[in-house]
Design a protein around this motif. Sequence first.
Motif: not given
Length: 1588
Positions: A1047, A1071-1072, A1075-1076
């Motif tokens: 990711w 968003y990144y 999720w990370y």
Amino acid sequence: MAPAFCGNDSAGAYNVDEGVLNNGCFVDALNLVPHVFLLFITFPILFIGWGSQSSKVQIHHNTWLHFPGHSFRWILTFILLFVLVCEIAEGMVSDRKMDTRHLHLFMPAIMGFIAAITSIVYYHNIETSNFPKLLLALFIYWVLAFIGKTIKLVKYCDHGVSMSELRFCITLMLVFLYGSLMAIEINVIIFRKYVFFVNPKKVKPPEDLQDLGVRFLQPFVNLLSKATYWWMNTLIISAHKRPIDLKTIGKLPIATRALTNYMRLKEAYEEQKQKNARFPGDRPPSIWRSMYRAYGRPIFLSSTFRYLADLLGFAGPLCIFRIVDHLSKTNKSSSSVNGTNFMIESSNQMDKVKLMGVYFVSSKEFLENVHVLAVLLFLALILQRTFLQASYYVAIETGINLRGALLAMIYNKILRLSASNMSMGEVTLGQINNLVAIETNQLMWFLFLCPNLWAMPVQIIMGVILLYHMLGKSALIGASVIALLAPLQYFIATKFTDAQKSTLDYSTERLKNTNEILKGIKLLKLYAWEHIFCNNVEKTRMQELTSLKSFALYTSLSIFMNAAIPIAAVLATFLAYTHGNEKELSSAVAFTSLSLFNILVTPLFLLSTVIRFTVKALVSQQKLKEFLTSDEISDDGFRGDEASLNVETCKKHSGVHTKAFNRRQPLKDQLEGFDQPLRRFIRSSETEDVTVKVTDGSFSWGSGMETLSNISIRVPTGQLTMIVGQVGCGKSSLLLATLGEMLKVSGKVYWSKKPINEMNQDITLSAHEIDPVFEVTGRNRNSVAYSAQKPWLLNTTVEENITFGSPFIKQRYKAVIDACSLQPDIDLLPFGDQTEIGERGINLSGGQKQRICVARALYQNTSTVFLDDPFSALDIHLSDHLMQEGILKFLREDKRTIALVTHKLQYLTHADWIIAMKDGSIIREGTLKDFQNHDVELYEQWKTLMNRQDQEFEKETEGESQTMLERKTLRRAMYSREAKAQMDDEDEEEDEEDDDDDNMSTVMRLRTKMPWRAFWRYLTSGGFFLLFLLIISKLLKHSVMVAIDYWLAVWTSSNQANETETVTDKIDQNYYKMWYSILCSIGIILCLITSLTVEWMGLTAAKNLHRNLLNKIILAPVRFFDSTPLGQILNRFSADTNIIDQHIPPTLESLTRSTFLCLSAIGVIVYVTPIFFTALLPFVVAFYFIQKYFRVASKDLQELDDSTQLPLLCHFSETTEGLTTIRAFRHEARFKQRMLELTDANNIAYLFLSAANRWLEVRTDYLGAFIVLTAALASISYSNNISSGFVGFGLTYALTVCNYLNWVVRNLADLEVQMGAVKKVNSFLNIESENYEGTIDPSQVPEDWPQQGEIKIQDLCVRYDPTLKPVLKHVKAYITPGQKVGICGRTGSGKSSLSLAFFRMVDIFEGKIVIDGIDICKLPLHTLRSRLSIILQDPVLFSGSIRFNLDPECKCTDDRLWEALEIAQLKNMVKMLPGGLNAMVTEGGENFSVGQRQLFSLARAFVRKSSILIMDEATASIDMATESILQKVVMTAFANRTVVTIAHRVHTILTADLVIVMKRGNILEYDKPESLLAHEGGVFASFVKADM
């Protein structure tokens, strides 16, 4: 473009108008000449000599000789090779910038590289064959190469090439290197004078290498072999063909031997002592300073290597940063329009063309080339790993050397310890064992970890600086996360240690209980009490498991912290970086930071371990300091200035004691240093005909209290002196005082020395008058053959215990054996007098040990013999025999001086001289006649006692002697042991291997095969659910770990794609990030779950395996215990259970973690660059062979290390226990030598194991480095198709392979060794249990069965095992209720087997026994055994209360128990004890006499109220008085019960109602005793006659 040597760019390329040397191409061509010359000269020599040399290397390593400057030459050659690689790379990079190929830019460098390798190979071969004349070729080569490079450098200067150009710097370095190598060659010529000189110098190789026994070659091989452990190849490969043993690994080199290191440390310690002596106050010498003085240099060297390795460790992340950064920029530039860039580039290029017609690369430009960076990354990894392993090796070798030195120091101190220290409890055996086994190891481990102590802080600081450079302030957030959680890790580590300690306490308790069960297993089975005692063990085991749970919890928390903290730190850092900065997170920064965090975590966690070890080392050092400064034996007695010092002492101890004697100096000069009053004390009239004389002596054990006072005695030479007196009056102390073991408060002790040929002249020589000639002819007079009151044996054979270092003389040995009646005992031992006895051997009884000790004293060829109560553990017959044959015949007839302490006053008539003692002083000394005339009262007292002892003698003659019983016990211990194959080494796997091919290859195949079956057994013991959970959680955890980094690659790649940021990108970023964060959180949770699962599974497996083992052992038939040594069964419950409990789970966890990490890393690389898959095969093949060979060798070396440790520890405890004996015999030097040998044996095994580990790690690390290089080159080649984020992703994972490959193999090897424990436990789980089920339901058996006690034996056939012959054949008998039956017969007639048949302890395969109408074969075993009673020959008591011993089931009232004790005539004695029925019984009932124990057994049988009682030789081991009590009780208390007595003294069954005489399993006579006696020719009648 066609390649040309000088290129085709311009017509002037081959132009030499301006001078030949001004043409750059020609200068390069000139530099080719030396290389071609060398290759031309050396290749023929190498090929001619190659065949003979390569075979020579291993066999005749005594030809190895290092020429002057050896190591420096190797270092310079390595640097030269590196610089030449740079020159090749620089030439290629320059060439790429030219229009046509210019071979002269890199071709000479390639030839130079080949020549450099050839030069070192050539040099090595010349050195090996010790033929320096051939070095001339090398000398010429260095001169030519130096001239060539110097010309090139001068021409560069002429043409204005400056330091900013890389080629100029390289040429400058080459000039320096070739010049240095030339200087080394000149140095060899001057030193060895092999050329231009008339007499070349002859040099011998090191002393070690002249001894072919030395196989540890690390100190002697060349630098490359040192760095890669190449010399270990032979050993590791040969391990595949035959197992490694002590012979294979040979001896230690001199520098690593314990003696060498002892001298080194002792010197430093003495230096400290002298320094401290200058200051006021009694300051003990510092062990730390001594260690620093002795071992400071190697520690400094190890630390230097460590610093270099740590600094090179940062090269990896930095190279990754440069590669990824460059590729991301290239990708960007390739996506923009190329035209303008190209124009600018070509104009720059034209500017760079110099006068010499070629392109010159600057250092900056060179280091920006990605291919160069990939190669640099590879070289940095190779170097880093080499330095790291070198650091480990040096630290471990130094640690081993230190341990050897400390052990020798401790041993030396033990031999000098004052006996008062031991007797007053200031120094205990336990303390000494701890010093040897624990404290020395703590200091050794401290040295192992020492370089970490100062290298780690530097590593941490460097890491933080680099992170700060990359990420700014947000890096500090991540670092502080790690720093804040490190103390927590330290807290967990201390808790972990506490849990380990409490687990140890419980396991000791559990072992004690298990040992009791195994020792009393026969009784437990006969009384059907197995389950009660089994539950006791299970209860302790549950406590141990509770403690193990906390141990497992802390272990898993520690593992979890290691895995989770880097994730948390990276997450915190990246979130802070992207939140606080307007800048985006680039791939280069992200993955470099990731690598740096991985580097940073290791030292932070190891730091807590290192600190813990440092604290432990400080404590150990303090204990050691106290021990080394404790009191030593005083140098008086016959040891010091008032004694006549004799030659032997001087000779034996030269170089051992601090006051050493010089052997070459005349004796007279040597003794001049000692006080002169020697002559004055020893006047011939004063010590006329006396061996020892004490005048006005007072002696103490050091407590301040005088133990002996006003002692004036003489021991006449060549006569028998007896020392008598009551118990505790100081007889033994008197002997020890004369031997110089006690502290002399006042008075004088004299010892004389007489040569044998002057034995009859009344002369006592002082030390000055001794003529050294007598040393040869005379007896070893200063040594006293001493037999202590408490027998002391060595863990060695019977023969070696008796000869005790003296030469073996057959006739003398046989005479001594006969005198001590040892032959019958020796005949019982499986290997005769070659049987090992002592701790690890067969256990002998007290009397047998005592006789061996007396035999040792008799065998020694000394003129003086001291025997301290040698008859105490012997019966009358043996005492008489020993007195007549041993003392009067063997010793006195040989005119030896004997001092005998005894209580057997009937022997006083034999004494030449008697010393009577009372309360620590002498009443009188003289002959028996003197006592009769001058001390009538004492004489009369003695006469009364003599008469009493004579009566005892007659009484004992009636029955079977104590010795016969001892021999019986020994025979029972030996019973079928030889026939039984050792189950220990049985491998179940071997059963499958039935192929009839070469036996050796089968064994080898088994050695290389992993014990999969044992492994599967272990995993399934943990339960299938946990096994499933373990596999799933491990897979999930590692998948999530990869997903986190995947990711990150996606996130950073997207950042590069979107340079211009918009609102949507802002949303994208969040968003990144989201999720990370989610993936990181899941990863942390999974880390916890997996670490807990492994430990939980390990616990469950340990619990189940132990429970199954205990149940199997408890239910095993009694034959199993007869044929399996107790120690072997105990080992399963101690060492093997400990491995299963504590060692397998962490190893399994580490193995699965490192395996999954390596597999996921390779998976990621293949995903990023699929082309890598094609290169994978050679790596897999190499890895397979490395692990295959290493595992076998490692297993052997680990076993060697373990097996050499035990004898060393035993030797220390043996020496401590037998200190007085060793000093009396004057055998200190021999024991020291033995200790040094044992220490060296253990050290060499450990050293080889360490070298094998380094061998593996270097190879796996280099393999990892090649994987990194391949991955890097593949990523660069396909960079157009991959985003830079994924290149970083791939390379970061490639770096982890380097760290974990060796752990896969190490853990695999460890697990294989540890699985041996599971295998051994497993072999016991396959034994058959007794058949406890019956055909009748227990509820159908009446509650009060057997009520009558009627027994019918119908056609009974019995055997011990279906494979053995029957021991009872068709026996028929009928016993009416309440009848008293006696069974007799010779040994082996089957009488005991019949008693066991009542309890179904043996296999009834035909016929039956019916008791009160019920066939016992149909009853459940527990019901049968719980309804009968038995009294065994050997009384067994268990630790616990008296109540528990009488009634473990707690079914009876106190009144019933008191009644039983009253019947057994123990009531009054028990009432006197504190606690009455709750008074404690110690282990084995040692706090009661044998007779009392037998009476307790009687009470136990009465408590059961069974109508049938079996007595199996119950009166064999008790005295007459106790026997009559027993007989009376049987007649009265058991009047209405059926009693079956197995008799060994026939007179005990004369009053029986029925007598059965047995022979060879058949009934020979069966009738009332009166009828049998009436039949005079009958067997029973003959028995009675013999017994009367």
